[in-house]
Structure formats: structure tokens, C-alpha cells
Design an enzyme around this catalytic site. Sequence first.
Site, PDB file in Angstrom:
ATOM      1  N   ASP A  60       0.980  -1.204  -0.096  1.00  0.00           N
ATOM      2  CA  ASP A  60      -0.459   0.346  -0.453  1.00  0.00           C
ATOM      3  C   ASP A  60       1.764   0.669   0.120  1.00  0.00           C
ATOM      4  O   ASP A  60       1.696   1.370   0.275  1.00  0.00           O
ATOM      5  CB  ASP A  60      -0.563  -0.027   1.228  1.00  0.00           C
ATOM      6  CG  ASP A  60      -1.641   0.772   1.158  1.00  0.00           C
ATOM      7  OD1 ASP A  60      -3.329   0.416   0.842  1.00  0.00           O
ATOM      8  OD2 ASP A  60      -2.164   2.214   0.994  1.00  0.00           O
TER       9      ASP A  60
ATOM     10  N   ARG B 289     -16.588   4.036  -3.187  1.00  0.00           N
ATOM     11  CA  ARG B 289     -17.316   4.692  -3.751  1.00  0.00           C
ATOM     12  C   ARG B 289     -18.130   5.259  -2.119  1.00  0.00           C
ATOM     13  O   ARG B 289     -18.362   4.360  -0.806  1.00  0.00           O
ATOM     14  CB  ARG B 289     -18.554   4.295  -4.466  1.00  0.00           C
ATOM     15  CG  ARG B 289     -19.195   3.116  -4.328  1.00  0.00           C
ATOM     16  CD  ARG B 289     -19.865   3.046  -5.158  1.00  0.00           C
ATOM     17  NE  ARG B 289     -20.245   1.875  -5.416  1.00  0.00           N
ATOM     18  CZ  ARG B 289     -21.640   0.920  -5.940  1.00  0.00           C
ATOM     19  NH1 ARG B 289     -21.915   1.917  -6.513  1.00  0.00           N
ATOM     20  NH2 ARG B 289     -22.173  -0.304  -6.105  1.00  0.00           N
TER      21      ARG B 289
ATOM     22  N   ASN C 295      -9.464   6.886  -9.443  1.00  0.00           N
ATOM     23  CA  ASN C 295      -8.657   5.464  -9.481  1.00  0.00           C
ATOM     24  C   ASN C 295      -7.956   4.935 -11.017  1.00  0.00           C
ATOM     25  O   ASN C 295      -7.030   4.267 -10.883  1.00  0.00           O
ATOM     26  CB  ASN C 295      -9.649   4.377  -9.901  1.00  0.00           C
ATOM     27  CG  ASN C 295     -10.295   4.245  -7.692  1.00  0.00           C
ATOM     28  OD1 ASN C 295      -9.241   5.289  -7.334  1.00  0.00           O
ATOM     29  ND2 ASN C 295     -11.337   3.771  -7.827  1.00  0.00           N
TER      30      ASN C 295
ATOM     31  N   ILE D 199     -10.093  -5.372  -8.908  1.00  0.00           N
ATOM     32  CA  ILE D 199     -11.359  -5.702  -8.266  1.00  0.00           C
ATOM     33  C   ILE D 199     -11.362  -4.162  -7.990  1.00  0.00           C
ATOM     34  O   ILE D 199     -12.854  -3.384  -7.780  1.00  0.00           O
ATOM     35  CB  ILE D 199     -11.439  -6.215  -6.507  1.00  0.00           C
ATOM     36  CG1 ILE D 199     -10.773  -7.072  -6.447  1.00  0.00           C
ATOM     37  CG2 ILE D 199     -12.231  -5.833  -6.165  1.00  0.00           C
ATOM     38  CD1 ILE D 199     -10.320  -7.974  -5.558  1.00  0.00           C
ATOM     39  N   THR D 200     -10.679  -3.184  -8.376  1.00  0.00           N
ATOM     40  CA  THR D 200     -10.770  -1.361  -7.848  1.00  0.00           C
ATOM     41  C   THR D 200     -11.734  -0.661  -9.513  1.00  0.00           C
ATOM     42  O   THR D 200     -11.902  -1.984 -10.680  1.00  0.00           O
ATOM     43  CB  THR D 200      -9.405  -1.260  -8.146  1.00  0.00           C
ATOM     44  OG1 THR D 200      -8.233  -1.072  -8.109  1.00  0.00           O
ATOM     45  CG2 THR D 200      -9.539   0.496  -8.215  1.00  0.00           C
ATOM     46  N   ASN D 201     -12.826  -0.578  -8.883  1.00  0.00           N
ATOM     47  CA  ASN D 201     -13.936   0.511  -9.545  1.00  0.00           C
ATOM     48  C   ASN D 201     -14.099   1.550 -10.569  1.00  0.00           C
ATOM     49  O   ASN D 201     -12.992   2.276 -10.093  1.00  0.00           O
ATOM     50  CB  ASN D 201     -15.190  -0.485  -8.600  1.00  0.00           C
ATOM     51  CG  ASN D 201     -15.814  -1.237  -8.717  1.00  0.00           C
ATOM     52  OD1 ASN D 201     -16.035  -1.594  -9.456  1.00  0.00           O
ATOM     53  ND2 ASN D 201     -16.113  -0.917  -7.844  1.00  0.00           N
TER      54      ASN D 201
ATOM     55  N   HIS E  30     -20.087  -4.818 -15.162  1.00  0.00           N
ATOM     56  CA  HIS E  30     -19.832  -4.690 -13.509  1.00  0.00           C
ATOM     57  C   HIS E  30     -20.754  -3.111 -12.989  1.00  0.00           C
ATOM     58  O   HIS E  30     -20.052  -1.981 -12.288  1.00  0.00           O
ATOM     59  CB  HIS E  30     -18.735  -4.676 -12.498  1.00  0.00           C
ATOM     60  CG  HIS E  30     -18.676  -4.764 -10.877  1.00  0.00           C
ATOM     61  ND1 HIS E  30     -19.627  -5.491 -10.327  1.00  0.00           N
ATOM     62  CD2 HIS E  30     -18.541  -4.173 -10.449  1.00  0.00           C
ATOM     63  CE1 HIS E  30     -20.396  -5.394  -8.917  1.00  0.00           C
ATOM     64  NE2 HIS E  30     -18.414  -4.724  -8.750  1.00  0.00           N
TER      65      HIS E  30
HETATM   66  N1  APR Z   1      -0.854   2.277  -5.036  1.00  0.00           N
HETATM   67  C1  APR Z   1      -1.178   1.397  -3.708  1.00  0.00           C
HETATM   68  N2  APR Z   1      -2.311   1.772  -2.368  1.00  0.00           N
HETATM   69  C2  APR Z   1      -3.223   2.821  -2.801  1.00  0.00           C
HETATM   70  C3  APR Z   1      -3.241   3.532  -3.886  1.00  0.00           C
HETATM   71  C4  APR Z   1      -1.711   3.350  -4.918  1.00  0.00           C
HETATM   72  N3  APR Z   1      -1.378   3.958  -6.175  1.00  0.00           N
HETATM   73  N4  APR Z   1      -4.162   4.454  -3.774  1.00  0.00           N
HETATM   74  C5  APR Z   1      -4.639   4.569  -2.612  1.00  0.00           C
HETATM   75  N5  APR Z   1      -4.125   3.357  -2.744  1.00  0.00           N
HETATM   76  C6  APR Z   1      -4.628   1.640  -0.851  1.00  0.00           C
HETATM   77  C7  APR Z   1      -5.429   3.488   0.029  1.00  0.00           C
HETATM   78  O1  APR Z   1      -4.580   3.201   0.703  1.00  0.00           O
HETATM   79  C8  APR Z   1      -6.824   1.817   0.386  1.00  0.00           C
HETATM   80  O2  APR Z   1      -5.549   1.433   1.998  1.00  0.00           O
HETATM   81  O3  APR Z   1      -5.877   1.581  -1.268  1.00  0.00           O
HETATM   82  C9  APR Z   1      -6.591   0.744  -0.309  1.00  0.00           C
HETATM   83  C10 APR Z   1      -8.003   0.986  -0.652  1.00  0.00           C
HETATM   84  O4  APR Z   1      -8.591   0.405   0.484  1.00  0.00           O
HETATM   85  P1  APR Z   1     -10.085   0.548   1.173  1.00  0.00           P
HETATM   86  O5  APR Z   1     -10.501   2.531   0.872  1.00  0.00           O
HETATM   87  O6  APR Z   1     -10.192   0.567   2.185  1.00  0.00           O
HETATM   88  O7  APR Z   1     -11.491   0.348  -0.121  1.00  0.00           O
HETATM   89  P2  APR Z   1     -12.427  -1.203  -0.434  1.00  0.00           P
HETATM   90  O8  APR Z   1     -13.667  -1.037   0.257  1.00  0.00           O
HETATM   91  O9  APR Z   1     -10.123  -1.795  -0.356  1.00  0.00           O
HETATM   92  O10 APR Z   1     -12.121  -1.462  -2.167  1.00  0.00           O
HETATM   93  C11 APR Z   1     -11.264  -1.084  -3.137  1.00  0.00           C
HETATM   94  O11 APR Z   1     -11.869  -2.214  -4.791  1.00  0.00           O
HETATM   95  O12 APR Z   1     -14.095  -2.585  -5.083  1.00  0.00           O
HETATM   96  C12 APR Z   1     -13.098  -1.849  -5.272  1.00  0.00           C
HETATM   97  O13 APR Z   1     -14.966   0.356  -5.722  1.00  0.00           O
HETATM   98  C13 APR Z   1     -13.704  -0.428  -4.209  1.00  0.00           C
HETATM   99  O14 APR Z   1     -12.274   0.971  -5.593  1.00  0.00           O
HETATM  100  C14 APR Z   1     -12.558   0.179  -4.446  1.00  0.00           C
HETATM  101  C15 APR Z   1     -11.785  -0.617  -4.447  1.00  0.00           C
END
Ligand code: APR
Length: 320
Positions: free
Chosen positions: A34, A83, A96, A119-121, A176
Site C-alpha cells: 500500500d 465509493r 482510480n 477489483i478496483t472500480n 459490473h
Molecule cells: N497504490 C497503492 N495503494 C493505494 C494507492 C496507490 N496508488 N492509492 C490508494 N491506495 C490504497 C489506499 O491507501 C487504501 O489502503 O488502496 C486502499 C483502498 O482501500 P479502501 O479504501 O479500504 O477500499 P476497499 O474497500 O478495499 O476497495 C478498494 O475495490 O471494490 C473496489 O470500489 C472499490 O475501488 C474500490 C477498491
Amino acid sequence: MARPKIALIGAGQIGGTLAHLAAIKELGDVVLFDIAEGTPQGKALDIAQSGPSEGFDAALKGANSYADIADADVCIVTAGVPRKPGMSRDDLLGINLKVMKSVGEGIREHAPNAFVICITNPLDAMVWALREFSGLPHNKVVGMAGVLDSARFRHFLSLEFNVSMRDVTAFVLGGHGDTMVPLARYSTVAGIPLPDLVQMGWTTQEKLDAIIQRTRDGGAEIVGLLKTGSAFYAPATSAIEMAEAYLKDQKRLLPCAAYVDGAFGLNGMYVGVPTIIGKDGIERIVDIKLSSDEQAMFDKSVDAVKGLVEACKGIDSSLA
Ligand code: APR
């Protein structure tokens, strides 16, 4: 033989759940990556300390450097933002997309042989962009959506019919998003298709239509309840099912956002279709026949995904 290496890019809600599931199932050693310092290290340590009680053998490591994902066998990407209530998945596109660029470059440099699950949206556009930025073969980059959407459909159907979720199969294709296509005809209880179950009086067409709509809104329903983020238990479980199919060469038939070039009359794009996942990644696209109604819904969904991909190209000219 060395244990497989599983790199989780993003150590948020889904990333942490992925790490815990991968360890409990002993799929391999886990690296949580992360940009936030401390989060992946903290989660890795916390999960490792569940090992003695759970009894798993898996090493867990937190990282802020892409060098730590070196030679991963599987990368599961959740980096980005989820979101909030009132937002659609598409509202996440701009922010994203930038994240996919850095993740794609990191994977290209450090884990070019991995099977990559995004998985990212908004999912279908992000997996396309991630593939472009990473340069990996199309069969090794796939999006997780259909397994989750189908699981939601199966859950609601099992409640309606009062039968085990294990005996309910379901197919949700397309993008999706709001235009996803739950296919009643290809969804069954132990082989009995849903339209037959309506005829048998197990449910009514109205109730089935309501379940289909609830499936389409499944993610938003959870966002509305949680208020601070989106679903993470079922999305993580769905991606782990796909990772396991790859690592164990299971040849599972799972609906995934895959690169479709030829099948379904499509000309090289990512969208949710039935696939076979085995040791070569996406080994086959299963080109099922759609009725004219289903085809119309699928076409609408395909158009929605194409619109998002065009929007990505408008934001980042290197994708055009
Ligand atoms: N590189 C690495 N990690 C990153 C970056 C990056 N450039 N930008 C953000 N992150 C990390 C954040 O620090 C955070 O820990 O991505 C993580 C996202 O975690 P959450 O905010 O808890 O989101 P989450 O519920 O895990 O969902 C992630 O999956 O289902 C999709 O829509 C959802 O796009 C979202 C993604």
C-alpha cells in the site's frame, strides 16, 4: 516446493480481508502492498498473529515498495478509492485511473509473470486500463465482478426458495454496473432453471424481477448501509475463488471481466463473460447463446463499458 507468492496491491478493507483469507486457506505467502505507511505492515502482523490459533503456515509481509512484490505468482489489485453513498462506481474513474497507472507499471517491472485480478472500480474500465499499463498478456489480467454479482444473486435466490446456497447456481454477465445482466435462464436450483421454477410456483415473475433488481443494486445497498465505504467480505472471497482456480489449475467456469476478442461478437474489449480459469489464466471464453432480450441487455451493458473506456482515453492520452 516453495509456496506461491500472492501480492495484494492495496491493503484497505478488501486487501486486508484478502490477506486473511489467503492465509487461512494456505494459498501461499502474502505480501500486502500500500502507499499508506504502516497500514500494510500492521495488517500483515495482525493476520500473522492469527496463525497460531487458526493453524496456518503462511508468511505475511507488509510493504510500501514495489520491489517487495517481486516475482509474485498472483497479484490482486484493490488500490484506489471506494465509493460513498450516492456515488456510482463510474464516479471513481478519474482518480482510480491514475492509481491503475502506477500499479500497472509496478506489476510490469516487478511481477510480469503474475496472474492479475483487478477489483478496483469502475471494474471493466479499470481492468482494461491496468492491462494496458502493465503490458501483460490479456489472458493473465482479469477483473473480479461476475463471481460477486452471481454470489449476490445466489444468496437472494436461496432466501426466496429456502434452499442451500450451494444448490443455487447463477450467471451474471456484462459490465459490473447498473447495466449488469443476471441471466435467469442460465441460473438454476440443482439444475432446474429459474423460469421453470416460476412455472412450478416456487416464486412469481414479479418476485424474480425484484431479486434481479436487488442483485443489480447489491453493491449500492451495502454502500448505503455502511456509509463509509463499500462491500469487502464478499468481494474478497470472490477474488480468492478466482486466485485459487489459477493456483490449483482447477479449470473453474466462472463469470469474470475478461478480454473478449471474437466471442459474443465483440472486437477486443473487457466485459463480464463466462470463462475457464486454470494454470494459463483465462483459458477459454465460453460463448453461450443469448436470447434476443438477453442480447439487448448485454449490448447495452457493453455500450456502457465502451463509454467508460473512451472516458479513460480522454483522461490519459497514452491510452488512446
Ligand atoms: N497504490 C497503492 N495503494 C493505494 C494507492 C496507490 N496508488 N492509492 C490508494 N491506495 C490504497 C489506499 O491507501 C487504501 O489502503 O488502496 C486502499 C483502498 O482501500 P479502501 O479504501 O479500504 O477500499 P476497499 O474497500 O478495499 O476497495 C478498494 O475495490 O471494490 C473496489 O470500489 C472499490 O475501488 C474500490 C477498491
